[in-house]
Enzyme design. Sequence first.
Site, short mmCIF file in Angstrom:
data_model
loop_
_atom_site.label_atom_id
_atom_site.label_comp_id
_atom_site.label_asym_id
_atom_site.label_seq_id
_atom_site.Cartn_x
_atom_site.Cartn_y
_atom_site.Cartn_z
CE LYS A 1 -0.36 -0.32 5.02
NZ LYS A 1 -1.10 -0.96 6.12
CG MET B 1 10.08 23.73 -0.32
SD MET B 1 9.00 24.81 -1.28
CE MET B 1 7.96 25.50 -0.02
NE ARG C 1 -6.41 0.73 11.78
CZ ARG C 1 -5.20 0.60 11.21
NH1 ARG C 1 -4.37 1.63 11.16
NH2 ARG C 1 -4.83 -0.55 10.70
CE1 TYR D 1 13.44 31.71 4.71
CE2 TYR D 1 13.66 29.36 4.35
CZ TYR D 1 13.39 30.63 3.87
OH TYR D 1 13.10 30.81 2.55
C1 LIG Z 1 -0.30 -1.90 6.78
C2 LIG Z 1 -0.83 -3.20 7.23
C3 LIG Z 1 0.04 -4.27 7.47
C4 LIG Z 1 1.54 -4.15 7.37
O1 LIG Z 1 2.07 -3.49 8.50
P1 LIG Z 1 3.66 -3.40 8.69
O2 LIG Z 1 3.87 -2.82 10.03
O3 LIG Z 1 4.15 -2.50 7.62
O4 LIG Z 1 4.17 -4.77 8.54
C5 LIG Z 1 -0.52 -5.49 7.79
N1 LIG Z 1 -1.85 -5.65 7.91
C6 LIG Z 1 -2.72 -4.63 7.70
C7 LIG Z 1 -4.17 -4.87 7.84
C8 LIG Z 1 -2.23 -3.38 7.37
O5 LIG Z 1 -3.09 -2.38 7.18
#
Ligand SMILES: *Cc1c(COP(=O)(O)O)cnc(C)c1O
Length: 376
Positions: free
Chosen positions: A34, A308, A134, A259
Amino acid sequence: MREATATIDLSAIRRNLERVRAQAPGRRVLAVVKADGYGHGLERVAGALRDADAFGVAGIDDALRLREQEQQQGWAPKRIVLLSGFDEAADLKLLRELRLDSVIHDDSQLALLAADRGPRRHRLWLKLDTGMHRLGFAADRAGELLERVRALPTVDPQPVWMTHFASADVADSALTSAQVQRFQVALDGLPGERSLANSAALLSQPAAHADWVRPGGLLYGLSSFDGRTGPDLGFEPAMTLSSRLIAVKTVAAGERIGYGESFTCPDSLRIGIASIGYGDGYPRHASGTGACVLIDDTPCPLLGRVSMDLVCIDLSAVPAAQVGTAVLLWGPALPAETVAACASTISYELTCGITRRVRVREVGALAEVSPRVARA
Ligand SMILES: *Cc1c(COP(=O)(O)O)cnc(C)c1O
């Protein structure tokens, strides 16, 4: 030309997958790709992770990109799991067309499935909330959920069961033990494959490897454990962020740099300016924290604020440094976790935050590595 460059080592990603397999022998690996492969580039990492058993993405757009890549490359279609699930009826049509698995975690999705009609049966990953609060159905509903899913005509009758840990990166977490326990109790006697472990649990909870492990960070050589880097865990960072010095000067004692005049030179100081900044994804929060870059393998502190396009660097320890000298912001020799700790964040956020203007260079393509690693 601006030299801000992210070098992605594809062979490191492949070796990290082998390390994951060595940690969880015989288990299947859902490689989480992802957020554009944690900022490393979705298609790029998908190519390096051809040996994975499935891919996990957050959105359908990413799955579409993966299917297009498979078609272009003539690769067999891989199982792809939509980790955040679908949220409207039109998504179900796409799931079918793209042959995607989807996580379901909310009653609204059961309602969408009940109204769905079509030829292909959806493959579901039923997510139980075992304490993270969650995504996920209340764990004690597992039996009822299985019955409801089995009554749906367009759903594969055997879902995969999953849950997600809140604190697998915390040693001896009471919550992690409770989550494992609740998952087992909820599913006692129910059929179906199980999946619990993210990267942290892959290393810390061998008893929770179950049928599918779901690593993300470790595949890119990143650690989510506080105070421990990817290399500390035996994994190789796949991204190196680098740039060059575009100016070198000496600033007199008492003068201030950058800055907000936040750094005052205690003595006359030789400094270098590198062409990289928060506009490239280097964290501005690292300003004034003692964060270092590497020049000729030597740690050199940042001075004043990250801006930046530019950072100012103390060159006291590297007298040979000059305009054109390479500057390493993070990579295997300076893990992103070290920089992230200065910026009060985690390495995942840093690699995800690399911006579009950073040039990307790939190394370690399949043709360059040994046949053992290159197996199809
Ligand atoms: C992002 C995610 C993972 C992977 O998590 P890592 O800490 O990067 O290994 C696994 N399961 C779900 C449901 C996730 O959303």
